[in-house]
Design an enzyme around this catalytic site. Structure first.
Site, mmCIF file in Angstrom:
data_model
loop_
_atom_site.group_PDB
_atom_site.id
_atom_site.type_symbol
_atom_site.label_atom_id
_atom_site.label_comp_id
_atom_site.label_asym_id
_atom_site.label_seq_id
_atom_site.Cartn_x
_atom_site.Cartn_y
_atom_site.Cartn_z
ATOM 1 N N GLU A 228 -34.632 -40.056 -12.894
ATOM 2 C CA GLU A 228 -35.184 -39.204 -13.951
ATOM 3 C C GLU A 228 -36.343 -39.873 -14.683
ATOM 4 O O GLU A 228 -36.661 -39.502 -15.819
ATOM 5 C CB GLU A 228 -34.075 -38.826 -14.931
ATOM 6 C CG GLU A 228 -32.927 -38.084 -14.285
ATOM 7 C CD GLU A 228 -31.774 -37.861 -15.243
ATOM 8 O OE1 GLU A 228 -31.969 -37.140 -16.238
ATOM 9 O OE2 GLU A 228 -30.687 -38.415 -15.015
ATOM 10 N N SER B 229 -29.021 -34.746 -15.170
ATOM 11 C CA SER B 229 -30.047 -33.728 -14.930
ATOM 12 C C SER B 229 -29.880 -32.985 -13.610
ATOM 13 O O SER B 229 -30.861 -32.560 -13.002
ATOM 14 C CB SER B 229 -31.459 -34.350 -14.984
ATOM 15 O OG SER B 229 -31.801 -34.672 -16.300
ATOM 16 N N GLU C 82 -19.897 -30.728 -18.041
ATOM 17 C CA GLU C 82 -20.183 -32.121 -18.364
ATOM 18 C C GLU C 82 -20.863 -32.223 -19.714
ATOM 19 O O GLU C 82 -21.307 -31.220 -20.278
ATOM 20 C CB GLU C 82 -21.071 -32.762 -17.298
ATOM 21 C CG GLU C 82 -22.447 -32.143 -17.159
ATOM 22 C CD GLU C 82 -23.260 -32.795 -16.056
ATOM 23 O OE1 GLU C 82 -24.252 -33.473 -16.408
ATOM 24 O OE2 GLU C 82 -22.927 -32.623 -14.872
ATOM 25 N N ARG D 225 -25.413 -32.809 -25.405
ATOM 26 C CA ARG D 225 -25.482 -31.421 -24.942
ATOM 27 C C ARG D 225 -24.402 -31.185 -23.900
ATOM 28 O O ARG D 225 -24.276 -31.966 -22.946
ATOM 29 C CB ARG D 225 -26.847 -31.111 -24.340
ATOM 30 C CG ARG D 225 -27.140 -29.608 -24.238
ATOM 31 C CD ARG D 225 -28.344 -29.288 -23.375
ATOM 32 N NE ARG D 225 -28.007 -29.446 -21.974
ATOM 33 C CZ ARG D 225 -28.636 -30.259 -21.136
ATOM 34 N NH1 ARG D 225 -29.627 -31.021 -21.573
ATOM 35 N NH2 ARG D 225 -28.267 -30.341 -19.872
ATOM 36 N N GLY E 295 -32.553 -34.105 -22.622
ATOM 37 C CA GLY E 295 -34.006 -34.180 -22.552
ATOM 38 C C GLY E 295 -34.686 -33.801 -23.846
ATOM 39 O O GLY E 295 -34.198 -32.972 -24.623
ATOM 40 N N ASN F 235 -23.952 -34.365 -21.674
ATOM 41 C CA ASN F 235 -25.135 -35.222 -21.550
ATOM 42 C C ASN F 235 -25.323 -35.949 -22.880
ATOM 43 O O ASN F 235 -25.579 -35.314 -23.904
ATOM 44 C CB ASN F 235 -26.369 -34.369 -21.256
ATOM 45 C CG ASN F 235 -26.210 -33.544 -20.000
ATOM 46 O OD1 ASN F 235 -26.454 -34.016 -18.907
ATOM 47 N ND2 ASN F 235 -25.781 -32.295 -20.161
ATOM 48 N N TYR G 122 -36.969 -28.584 -15.145
ATOM 49 C CA TYR G 122 -38.200 -29.238 -15.573
ATOM 50 C C TYR G 122 -39.478 -28.610 -15.037
ATOM 51 O O TYR G 122 -40.543 -29.209 -15.149
ATOM 52 C CB TYR G 122 -38.136 -30.723 -15.199
ATOM 53 C CG TYR G 122 -36.980 -31.428 -15.866
ATOM 54 C CD1 TYR G 122 -36.912 -31.520 -17.251
ATOM 55 C CD2 TYR G 122 -35.930 -31.956 -15.131
ATOM 56 C CE1 TYR G 122 -35.844 -32.138 -17.882
ATOM 57 C CE2 TYR G 122 -34.858 -32.584 -15.747
ATOM 58 C CZ TYR G 122 -34.825 -32.670 -17.120
ATOM 59 O OH TYR G 122 -33.762 -33.284 -17.746
ATOM 60 N N ASP H 252 -22.669 -28.669 -21.014
ATOM 61 C CA ASP H 252 -23.003 -27.590 -20.082
ATOM 62 C C ASP H 252 -21.737 -26.861 -19.655
ATOM 63 O O ASP H 252 -20.690 -27.494 -19.430
ATOM 64 C CB ASP H 252 -23.721 -28.151 -18.860
ATOM 65 C CG ASP H 252 -25.065 -28.783 -19.217
ATOM 66 O OD1 ASP H 252 -25.659 -28.364 -20.232
ATOM 67 O OD2 ASP H 252 -25.509 -29.683 -18.488
#
Length: 304
Positions: A14, A142, A265, A245, A271, A267, A206, A247
């Protein structure tokens, strides 16, 4: 004036996204009056320690993926006694190790898909579960390397796997893609992600124009509130701090209740690019990007 070093780039898959995140955060912090330096932090610990001498007041960790998000750089910063943004060593390591995080979530009563680690040798003996199922690296972020194995796929999934000797395999959850950012002890909003690709993969995350972000997500109130509550619970049970964050998949093909909501999951370093979800949700909650990154700096901590 508080001196802030922004760690960015790094050596993970990443790297390019991290460079964009770091640049955006550095610019916002300078606009807020901080004395900011940027450091492209690879795996050379000696070089990192030298780059952090003299010690800044705070490290803004804009690294993504392995080394920067999995507890490694957090351990270095703990030893140096430098406060840093986002989660500490243990929460970072737990969240990045997807099978271990799944055990923690299940023990806390948070609904998540079943799954297990499957080695290449096991794949050679046959498929690990009925299709469709999801294969993912057990320690990347990601959606790097994530693939869905569907009915009719004629390529043996293990032949092109390049993310270690094992993969985390989970049953595929149909339905809608949701995400919730948590800021401290506050879940900010629920976003629904509608991608033009097969699912919300690395490209969809992205590449501008591929994914539509619906915030607030058009959900039944009970489901919306359940997603907020689950994200906060996941943040807390892992011991996260700062911004995280979570998901989700919401399988509304089976009904419209919160019992069809699954945590995928967490994070710990979401980002911070112009397309990123956490800043977008903060804006929806009335928090500007500059205010968000300033809050992260002012709430930075060290485990030492």
């Amino acid at each position: 004036m508080k001196r802030v070093a922004v760690l960015m780039g790094g050596a993970s898959a990443e790297r390019e996204v991290s460079l964009v995140s770091g640049k955006a955060c550095a610019e916002a912090l300078r606009a807020e009056g901080y004395d900011v330096t940027t450091i492209d932090a690879g795996r050379d610990v000696t070089a990192l320690i030298a780059a952090l001498d003299p010690h800044p007041d705070v490290v803004f960790n804009a690294l993504h993926g392995r080394w920067g998000e999995d507890g490694c750089v957090q351990g270095v910063l703990n030893l140096m006694g430098i406060p840093y943004t986002h989660s500490g060593l243990l929460a970072s390591a737990l969240a990045m190790d997807k099978p271990m995080a799944k055990r923690v979530f299940q023990a806390a009563g948070l609904r998540c898909p079943g799954g297990r680690l499957v080695t290449r040798e096991e794949f050679a003996k046959g498929e690990p579960m009925a299709r469709p199922y999801v294969m993912k690296p057990y320690n990347e972020g990601s959606s790097v390397g994530v693939r869905i194995v569907r009915q009719g796929d004629n390529v043996p999934p293990a032949t092109s796997w390049s993310y270690g000797s094992a993969a985390l395999v989970e049953p595929y959850i149909a339905g809608r893609e949701l995400t919730v950012a948590v800021m401290g002890d506050r879940p900010l909003a629920v976003t629904e992600l509608k991608s033009k690709t097969n699912f919300y993969d690395y490209e969809a995350k992205y590449t501008d124009g591929i994914t539509q972000h619906l915030v607030p997500a058009p959900l039944p109130a009970k489901v919306y509130d359940a997603a907020l509550a689950m994200a906060l619970a996941a943040h807390q049970v892992l011991g996260c701090r700062g911004v995280s964050r979570s998901d989700f998949r919401y399988d509304d093909t089976k009904g419209e209740g919160p019992e069809h909501l699954y945590l995928l999951e967490v994070n710990t370093q979401p980002g911070m690019t112009p397309l990123s979800l956490a800043p977008e949700q903060a804006k929806h909650a009335g928090i500007s990007f500059r205010a968000l990154v300033s809050w992260m700096v002012e709430n930075a901590q060290c485990d030492a």
